[in-house]
Design an enzyme around this catalytic site. Structure first.
Site, PDB file in Angstrom:
ATOM      1  N   PHE A  68     -16.273  71.778 -24.971  1.00 25.48           N
ATOM      2  CA  PHE A  68     -15.478  71.422 -23.794  1.00 25.48           C
ATOM      3  C   PHE A  68     -16.173  71.949 -22.545  1.00 25.48           C
ATOM      4  CE2 PHE A  68     -11.981  71.685 -20.748  1.00 25.48           C
ATOM      5  CZ  PHE A  68     -11.474  70.402 -20.868  1.00 25.48           C
ATOM      6  N   TYR A 114      -0.165  74.850 -22.497  1.00 24.22           N
ATOM      7  CA  TYR A 114       0.423  73.608 -22.012  1.00 24.22           C
ATOM      8  C   TYR A 114       0.271  72.420 -22.946  1.00 24.22           C
ATOM      9  CZ  TYR A 114      -4.396  73.799 -20.198  1.00 24.22           C
ATOM     10  OH  TYR A 114      -5.756  73.974 -20.058  1.00 24.22           O
ATOM     11  N   LYS A 115      -0.560  72.516 -23.970  1.00 31.76           N
ATOM     12  CA  LYS A 115      -0.805  71.361 -24.826  1.00 31.76           C
ATOM     13  C   LYS A 115       0.196  71.352 -25.987  1.00 31.76           C
ATOM     14  CE  LYS A 115      -5.173  70.547 -25.212  1.00 31.76           C
ATOM     15  NZ  LYS A 115      -5.289  69.525 -24.142  1.00 31.76           N
ATOM     16  N   ASP A 127     -12.301  78.866 -29.060  1.00 30.70           N
ATOM     17  CA  ASP A 127     -11.386  78.210 -28.131  1.00 30.70           C
ATOM     18  C   ASP A 127     -10.411  77.398 -28.982  1.00 30.70           C
ATOM     19  OD1 ASP A 127     -10.084  76.533 -26.341  1.00 30.70           O
ATOM     20  OD2 ASP A 127     -11.849  76.209 -25.085  1.00 30.70           O
TER      21      ASP A 127
END
Length: 411
Positions: A124, A221-222, A196
């Site tokens: 990412f 938030y996911k 991560d």
């Protein structure tokens, strides 16, 4: 798969009642794999209580009377239960990016004499950007980044590598790394590992302690459904605590923050990784959202995730209408996360047409439509309806309509 088959799967789903704990807009199938899980009703009620009562009435006393001061620890311990961590190793604070910075620098301090951060080339972007930033700050003699394809990671582990930084679930194709095996391989070469977990916490069973993971970060938030910009979290194994100071020595990471001493004395344990004053509204929303997981078996969540993605993948691969779609996500359930990524020459238009049809997905450059499946609130009927809309859009080439060509700033 027929409609009776889909209805049978929903009828047998042990997690089906959880859907009612979320506020889901009528007429929308929410399969966003991006940066925002659906809204838990408990989070909405909790934020209203914090605003009206705790902030509006109790005011500054809420830091004590409503225990605001300990929310980073309280939330961290709830997350610890989801990632297989014993108490005292997880704290909720800041963002994934900031927590990456703190732990990267920690790892370099722990690995005196080693300077290389090893990562895969399609990690990412924020993970890659952070390693570049640390290298720019410390200089190439102290920190440099080595990026290789995923299948070359083991060969790239040498005695110069201080830290292996990987995302468990690849954000583009959904490929799932074997944390236990890779961590063992890195440790055999004296390398620390930082994982991560942004695309796996909340949908993939995790055993960070048992796998002897050194460090980890993740977002709230996911799949944890903590709201837009919800606080992140970091995990630091107890064996690595109290050996070095984290680089962002803010006042709440001080041993006695309200002593207001001129010099910095770090707190003991993972609390020293706090920095400035935490955002209470975000932490409160995440705290309430995590209660949805109370008493749940992560293996059941994983089983439903694997089944939903399998139904969708099978539907795409078996239909000639999807001939121009390439399934990037691994076909073997044990090798994928909770998303399905399709490559298509007109991926942006396909994604926008789906969204207009009420199927909320997301686009990843240059040519990926990503479907994120949340076992907590998605049903098998959602999966079937999303597939039906995809087939219709492809059959009618609706994605070529001009209104789907304009790119929004956030994709």
């Amino acid at each position: 798969m027929t409609l009776p088959d889909i209805e049978a799967l929903d009828a047998a789903d042990p997690l089906s009642d959880l859907r009612h704990r979320f506020s889901l807009p009528a007429g929308k199938i929410y399969l966003d794999g991006n940066s925002l899980g659906a809204l838990p009703k408990a989070a909405m009620a909790r934020v209203e209580e914090v605003v009206r009562k705790e902030w509006g009435h109790d005011l500054i006393s809420s830091w004590n009377s409503n225990d605001w001061i300990n929310l980073p620890v309280t939330v961290g311990e709830k997350i610890a239960g989801l990632v297989g961590a014993a108490p005292g190793q997880v704290i909720s604070c800041d963002t994934v990016s900031i927590n990456l910075f703190k732990l990267i620098v920690t790892a370099l301090q722990l690995q005196e004499g080693r300077r290389v951060i090893l990562t895969q080339e399609d990690n990412f972007p924020t993970d890659l950007y952070m390693t570049e930033g640390v290298g720019g700050l410390l200089g190439q003699q102290r920190c440099t980044t080595r990026t290789v394809p995923a299948d070359q990671l083991l060969a790239a582990m040498d005695t110069d590598v201080a830290l292996l930084l990987l995302t468990q679930v690849n954000f583009r194709d959904g490929r799932l790394h074997d944390i236990a095996a890779i961590t063992r391989a890195a440790h055999a070469k004296g390398i620390l590992v930082l994982w991560d977990l942004a695309h796996s916490a909340g949908v993939v069973p995790l055993e960070l302690d048992r796998w002897q993971v050194d460090m980890a970060v993740g977002c709230g938030y996911k799949f944890l459904n903590g709201g837009p910009g919800a606080p992140g979290f970091l995990y630091l194994a107890e064996k690595h605590q109290n050996q070095v100071n984290q680089p962002l020595s803010g006042w709440l990471g001080h041993a006695e923050p309200f002593a207001f001493e001129p010099g910095y004395r770090p707190a003991r344990g993972v609390v020293r990784y706090l920095g400035g004053t935490p955002g209470i509204l975000g932490l409160a929303a995440l705290d309430a959202s995590l209660d949805v997981f109370a008493g749940l078996d992560m293996n059941q969540i994983r089983a439903k995730s694997s089944a939903m993605t399998a139904v969708f993948i099978d539907g795409v691969r078996s239909n000639p209408i999807c001939a121009d779609c390439q399934v990037l996500t691994p076909l073997a359930a044990e090798r994928r996360g909770s998303q399905v990524s399709l490559a298509h020459p007109q991926a942006y238009g396909v994604a926008q047409a789906l969204i207009e049809a009420g199927v909320v997905v997301d686009f990843r450059a240059p040519d990926i439509v990503r479907f994120g499946f949340s076992p907590l609130y998605n049903s098998y009927r959602d999966v079937a309806a999303a597939l039906q809309q995809l087939l219709r859009i492809l059959a009618e080439a609706e994605y070529l309509q001009a209104r789907f060509a304009t790119r929004a700033r956030v994709t």
